[in-house]
Design a protein around this motif. Structure first.
Motif, PDB file in Angstrom:
ATOM      1  N   ALA A  72     -14.162   5.438  -5.607  1.00 32.93           N
ATOM      2  CA  ALA A  72     -13.168   5.349  -6.677  1.00 32.93           C
ATOM      3  C   ALA A  72     -11.785   5.663  -6.120  1.00 32.93           C
ATOM      4  N   ILE A  73     -10.788   4.963  -6.633  1.00 34.05           N
ATOM      5  CA  ILE A  73      -9.393   5.186  -6.244  1.00 34.05           C
ATOM      6  C   ILE A  73      -8.788   6.220  -7.185  1.00 34.05           C
ATOM      7  N   VAL A  74      -8.108   7.213  -6.612  1.00 26.38           N
ATOM      8  CA  VAL A  74      -7.482   8.266  -7.408  1.00 26.38           C
ATOM      9  C   VAL A  74      -6.028   8.448  -6.975  1.00 26.38           C
ATOM     10  N   GLU A  75      -5.249   9.012  -7.898  1.00 22.69           N
ATOM     11  CA  GLU A  75      -3.845   9.300  -7.626  1.00 22.69           C
ATOM     12  C   GLU A  75      -3.620  10.805  -7.748  1.00 22.69           C
ATOM     13  N   THR A  76      -2.878  11.380  -6.793  1.00 22.63           N
ATOM     14  CA  THR A  76      -2.623  12.815  -6.799  1.00 22.63           C
ATOM     15  C   THR A  76      -1.331  13.133  -7.549  1.00 22.63           C
ATOM     16  N   GLU A  77      -1.080  14.424  -7.741  1.00 27.41           N
ATOM     17  CA  GLU A  77       0.152  14.862  -8.395  1.00 27.41           C
ATOM     18  C   GLU A  77       1.381  14.485  -7.582  1.00 27.41           C
ATOM     19  N   GLN A  78       1.198  14.241  -6.301  1.00 20.89           N
ATOM     20  CA  GLN A  78       2.305  13.828  -5.433  1.00 20.89           C
ATOM     21  C   GLN A  78       2.528  12.320  -5.470  1.00 20.89           C
ATOM     22  N   LEU A  79       1.845  11.633  -6.416  1.00 19.42           N
ATOM     23  CA  LEU A  79       1.965  10.189  -6.616  1.00 19.42           C
ATOM     24  C   LEU A  79       1.482   9.411  -5.393  1.00 19.42           C
ATOM     25  N   LEU A  80       0.485   9.965  -4.711  1.00 18.53           N
ATOM     26  CA  LEU A  80      -0.127   9.302  -3.568  1.00 18.53           C
ATOM     27  C   LEU A  80      -1.575   8.954  -3.901  1.00 18.53           C
ATOM     28  N   TYR A  81      -2.063   7.855  -3.322  1.00 16.67           N
ATOM     29  CA  TYR A  81      -3.392   7.340  -3.642  1.00 16.67           C
ATOM     30  C   TYR A  81      -4.363   7.587  -2.500  1.00 16.67           C
ATOM     31  N   GLY A  82      -5.609   7.869  -2.889  1.00 18.23           N
ATOM     32  CA  GLY A  82      -6.694   8.007  -1.939  1.00 18.23           C
ATOM     33  C   GLY A  82      -7.970   7.449  -2.532  1.00 18.23           C
ATOM     34  N   CYS A 100      -5.466  -1.006  -3.350  1.00 11.36           N
ATOM     35  CA  CYS A 100      -6.121  -2.052  -4.137  1.00 11.36           C
ATOM     36  C   CYS A 100      -7.628  -1.792  -4.217  1.00 11.36           C
ATOM     37  N   SER A 101      -8.279  -2.424  -5.180  1.00  5.54           N
ATOM     38  CA  SER A 101      -9.733  -2.344  -5.288  1.00  5.54           C
ATOM     39  C   SER A 101     -10.383  -2.942  -4.042  1.00  5.54           C
ATOM     40  N   PHE A 102     -11.555  -2.411  -3.695  1.00  9.59           N
ATOM     41  CA  PHE A 102     -12.293  -2.947  -2.555  1.00  9.59           C
ATOM     42  C   PHE A 102     -12.759  -4.364  -2.857  1.00  9.59           C
ATOM     43  N   LYS A 103     -12.668  -5.205  -1.857  1.00  8.10           N
ATOM     44  CA  LYS A 103     -13.220  -6.551  -1.932  1.00  8.10           C
ATOM     45  C   LYS A 103     -13.866  -6.867  -0.598  1.00  8.10           C
ATOM     46  N   GLU A 104     -15.135  -7.248  -0.649  1.00  2.00           N
ATOM     47  CA  GLU A 104     -15.921  -7.490   0.550  1.00  2.00           C
ATOM     48  C   GLU A 104     -15.914  -6.280   1.482  1.00  2.00           C
ATOM     49  N   GLY A 105     -15.930  -5.076   0.871  1.00  2.69           N
ATOM     50  CA  GLY A 105     -16.034  -3.855   1.659  1.00  2.69           C
ATOM     51  C   GLY A 105     -14.737  -3.370   2.267  1.00  2.69           C
ATOM     52  N   ILE A 106     -13.607  -3.964   1.902  1.00  2.89           N
ATOM     53  CA  ILE A 106     -12.319  -3.581   2.489  1.00  2.89           C
ATOM     54  C   ILE A 106     -11.277  -3.437   1.385  1.00  2.89           C
ATOM     55  N   THR A 107     -10.463  -2.385   1.495  1.00  3.86           N
ATOM     56  CA  THR A 107      -9.346  -2.202   0.583  1.00  3.86           C
ATOM     57  C   THR A 107      -8.039  -2.360   1.348  1.00  3.86           C
ATOM     58  N   ILE A 108      -6.995  -2.773   0.635  1.00  4.91           N
ATOM     59  CA  ILE A 108      -5.659  -2.876   1.209  1.00  4.91           C
ATOM     60  C   ILE A 108      -4.826  -1.733   0.646  1.00  4.91           C
ATOM     61  N   ALA A 109      -4.312  -0.882   1.527  1.00  5.71           N
ATOM     62  CA  ALA A 109      -3.545   0.300   1.132  1.00  5.71           C
ATOM     63  C   ALA A 109      -2.127   0.189   1.678  1.00  5.71           C
ATOM     64  N   GLU A 110      -1.164   0.514   0.815  1.00  5.72           N
ATOM     65  CA  GLU A 110       0.244   0.387   1.191  1.00  5.72           C
ATOM     66  C   GLU A 110       0.849   1.766   1.443  1.00  5.72           C
ATOM     67  N   ASP A 111       1.562   1.895   2.571  1.00  3.64           N
ATOM     68  CA  ASP A 111       2.334   3.100   2.844  1.00  3.64           C
ATOM     69  C   ASP A 111       3.708   2.697   3.373  1.00  3.64           C
ATOM     70  N   LYS A 112       4.472   3.670   3.860  1.00  6.03           N
ATOM     71  CA  LYS A 112       5.834   3.387   4.301  1.00  6.03           C
ATOM     72  C   LYS A 112       5.863   2.429   5.494  1.00  6.03           C
ATOM     73  N   ARG A 113       4.784   2.390   6.261  1.00  9.95           N
ATOM     74  CA  ARG A 113       4.739   1.490   7.417  1.00  9.95           C
ATOM     75  C   ARG A 113       4.429   0.049   7.028  1.00  9.95           C
ATOM     76  N   GLY A 114       3.801  -0.111   5.856  1.00 11.35           N
ATOM     77  CA  GLY A 114       3.429  -1.456   5.436  1.00 11.35           C
ATOM     78  C   GLY A 114       2.062  -1.463   4.798  1.00 11.35           C
ATOM     79  N   TYR A 115       1.211  -2.391   5.230  1.00 11.55           N
ATOM     80  CA  TYR A 115      -0.094  -2.617   4.615  1.00 11.55           C
ATOM     81  C   TYR A 115      -1.204  -2.311   5.617  1.00 11.55           C
ATOM     82  N   ASN A 116      -2.285  -1.706   5.084  1.00  9.23           N
ATOM     83  CA  ASN A 116      -3.386  -1.264   5.929  1.00  9.23           C
ATOM     84  C   ASN A 116      -4.702  -1.759   5.356  1.00  9.23           C
ATOM     85  N   ALA A 117      -5.502  -2.423   6.183  1.00 11.55           N
ATOM     86  CA  ALA A 117      -6.848  -2.831   5.796  1.00 11.55           C
ATOM     87  C   ALA A 117      -7.820  -1.736   6.230  1.00 11.55           C
ATOM     88  N   ILE A 118      -8.545  -1.167   5.248  1.00 11.24           N
ATOM     89  CA  ILE A 118      -9.398  -0.008   5.490  1.00 11.24           C
ATOM     90  C   ILE A 118     -10.794  -0.307   4.975  1.00 11.24           C
TER      91      ILE A 118
END
Length: 599
Positions: A72-82, A100-118
């Motif tokens: 499950a995707i959650v948001e913290t009090e610091q407005l950050l997602y995990g 983003c929601s997982f699709k085919e076992g991978i989620t796309i997460a955005e941070d200051k550097r850009g986009y991350n496939a996890i």
């Protein structure tokens, strides 16, 4: 004896498969449900089980539903997602601006550097500073900043198609081993995962591709039609809007302009199964459509009332539903404006599942039914028992309680207002509650439920401040005229003495004959001027405050606020200026009832 042992083993294996969280299908049946508690006036989210007991205690600013992979995707009090697992343990640490929601076992997460496939283990497989799409057939599009080019990676993060194709409006996903890319303004290619060209397609514009059909325009700003993957025109370009084919059908707009609404449905030959004459059409899946006519033919932006229609164009129901969800496992949630309930594929109401008063949506979630009705969340059993429901009731110390009341006199009007309990004098309590109710609903008493209104109106209340006997309630509303560019918000703060029942005005804070209007006007002007050129306030429009100016009292400061457009653009909301009491010390009436109600 051997035959008996074999039979026992078959039964045993069958039971294991049933109770193994559907793992043979790559899914888990997670009976955990996101809910919240009010802690110090803020929502804190956690997860309950199907009995309503907390399994993961509230500690998140927001919590999404568990996905089929048990995460499950959650948001913290610091407005950050995990991302957490079903024990509440972080699989992906909360350090991302969005996930983003997982699709085919991978989620796309955005941070200051850009986009991350996890992946589902929390492992980074690829990073791009500009863009990564969702994965489809094990591949995802990516780009790098400053290049406006598209390439593709696989699930191990290997670049299989380098950055060489042009960025365009519809970045295609791989389907049946092929993907559509653009090489110049008039040329598209259909390529495979080895970057081999399968087809060259010369068109001014190609859009969404699905089921072997691609939307196209043969001239700039021209009408839309459909071609096949070899570039052959299958349906002439004659629509102002054309959606991708789904299960052999496509929704199209036959009107001259996109802002007009003449929707119909075509089959793969281009023949209409529903003529282009409807206000809205939705493909609900499982061979069914929601076909809508305008609630009001003059103001069609008011929305639609829908009928259920099959893929042969046959009407299953009359036009009687004002919202329909997609079908899932043979059921869809619908609302008739008074109640929300499930229907089956024949359009019949499912009477052995909950029928809930109000407007919203029901969904089968694990063992329970999630009800999002009239902007409030609850979970029900299939037999309609409440497992958990959102409550906005508030306790003020050990003396007072604020109970939330709902008023819905019409489908487009929804008002929540407070009722106070615990005021020592019953007459004062009744007088306070009557005034609160009148402020909230007084303008809507004479509205009939079936009356067609040309606006949507919603109102809520919150506790802004409470100390000693002073309660400050925020009453906010939003009125949206159908078809308007935007609605108009309203914001009022009510300052109530819970002992005397007095509703205070700004003047009650100051000494008699003090020139508080001029003094506060000057302080606000100085603040605006100090903001310099970066200020969004229209200094020329600022003419000072009025004697009955909108205000908010807090523990250490008085705040003065203005409505949108009064002294600033709509985008600035309610410009607010905070003035410490120390700057007003000489004119505050410190022996007055208002000051002493919270000091």
């Amino acid at each position: 004896m051997k035959k008996l042992k074999v039979s026992f083993m078959i039964i045993f294996v069958f039971i294991i498969l049933i109770y193994s969280n559907n793992s043979i299908f790559g899914q888990e049946n997670i009976d955990l449900y996101p809910v919240f508690k009010e802690i110090n006036g803020e929502k804190s989210w956690g997860y309950i089980d199907k009995e309503g007991s907390y399994v993961i205690e509230p500690r998140f600013k927001y919590a999404q539903d568990f996905q089929d992979n048990g995460l499950a995707i959650v948001e913290t009090e610091q407005l950050l997602y995990g991302v957490i697992d079903k024990t509440g343990k972080y699989i992906v640490e909360p350090k991302f601006q969005y996930i983003c929601s997982f699709k085919e076992g991978i989620t796309i997460a955005e941070d200051k550097r850009g986009y991350n496939a996890i992946n589902e283990k929390g492992e980074l497989i690829f990073q791009s500073d500009d863009y990564i799409s969702d994965f489809n057939e094990g591949k995802a599009a990516f780009s790098k900043s400053g290049q406006s080019l598209i390439g593709y990676i696989n699930k191990s993060g290997k670049v299989i198609i380098p950055l060489q194709y042009q960025w365009h409006k519809y970045i295609d996903d791989f389907q049946t081993g092929k993907v559509l890319v653009k090489i110049d303004k008039d040329t598209y290619l259909l390529i495979n995962e080895n970057n081999q060209v399968l087809e060259i397609l010369n068109y001014k514009y190609l859009g969404a591709r699905n089921e072997g059909f691609i939307t196209f325009r043969d001239k700039v700003n021209g009408k839309l039609g459909y071609i096949d993957e070899q570039g052959n025109i299958l349906v002439e370009a004659k629509f102002s809007d054309a959606y991708p084919f789904k299960n052999g059908l496509a929704i199209v707009n036959g009107a001259e302009d996109t802002w007009e609404r003449e929707y119909g449905v075509i089959d793969t030959t281009g023949n209409f199964i529903l003529k282009p004459q409807y206000n809205d059409i939705k493909n609900l899946g499982q061979g069914l459509l929601a076909v809508g006519v305008a609630i009001d033919e003059i103001v069609n932006s008011q929305g639609s009332v829908y009928a259920l229609v099959n893929h042969q164009g046959e009407f299953i129901t009359d036009f009687k539903y004002y919202s329909l969800s997609d079908f899932n496992n043979g059921l869809a949630s619908v609302s008739d404006r008074r109640y929300t309930f499930f229907i089956d594929e024949t359009g019949n109401k499912v009477r052995d599942l909950p029928i809930v008063e109000g407007i919203g949506e029901l969904s089968l979630t694990g063992s329970l039914i999630k009800a999002e009705i009239d902007d409030r969340l609850s979970y029900l059993t299939k037999s309609s028992n409440i497992v958990w429901e959102e409550s906005r009731d508030r306790n003020l110390g050990n003396i007072y309680t604020i109970v939330e009341k709902k008023y819905r006199p019409n489908p487009t009007v929804l008002i929540y207002y407070p009722k106070l309990i615990g005021i020592e004098d019953n007459k004062i309590e009744r007088r306070v509650n009557n005034r609160l109710k009148n402020i909230a609903i007084g303008n809507f008493i004479d509205i009939n439920f079936d009356e067609d209104l040309y606006y949507d109106y919603q109102a809520e209340f919150e506790i802004e401040f409470y100390n000693k006997s002073l309660l400050v309630l925020e009453f906010s509303s939003y009125e949206y005229p159908f078809g308007a560019a935007h609605g108009m918000p309203s914001l009022d703060y009510l300052h109530i003495d819970l002992k005397s029942g007095e509703f205070y005005n700004l003047s009650d804070l100051f000494k008699a004959n003090s020139d508080y209007v001029s003094i506060i006007t000057k302080l606000i002007k100085e603040e605006i001027e100090s903001q310099g050129e970066d200020s969004m306030i229209w200094l020329d429009e600022y003419q000072g405050i009025e004697g009955n100016q909108n205000f908010i009292l807090g523990e250490e400061a008085l705040s003065i606020y203005f409505y949108p457009y009064q002294i600033a653009p709509y985008s600035e909301g309610f410009p607010t200026f905070k003035i410490p009491y120390t700057k007003l010390d000489n004119i505050i009436n410190k022996s007055g009832e208002l000051w002493n109600s919270f000091n």
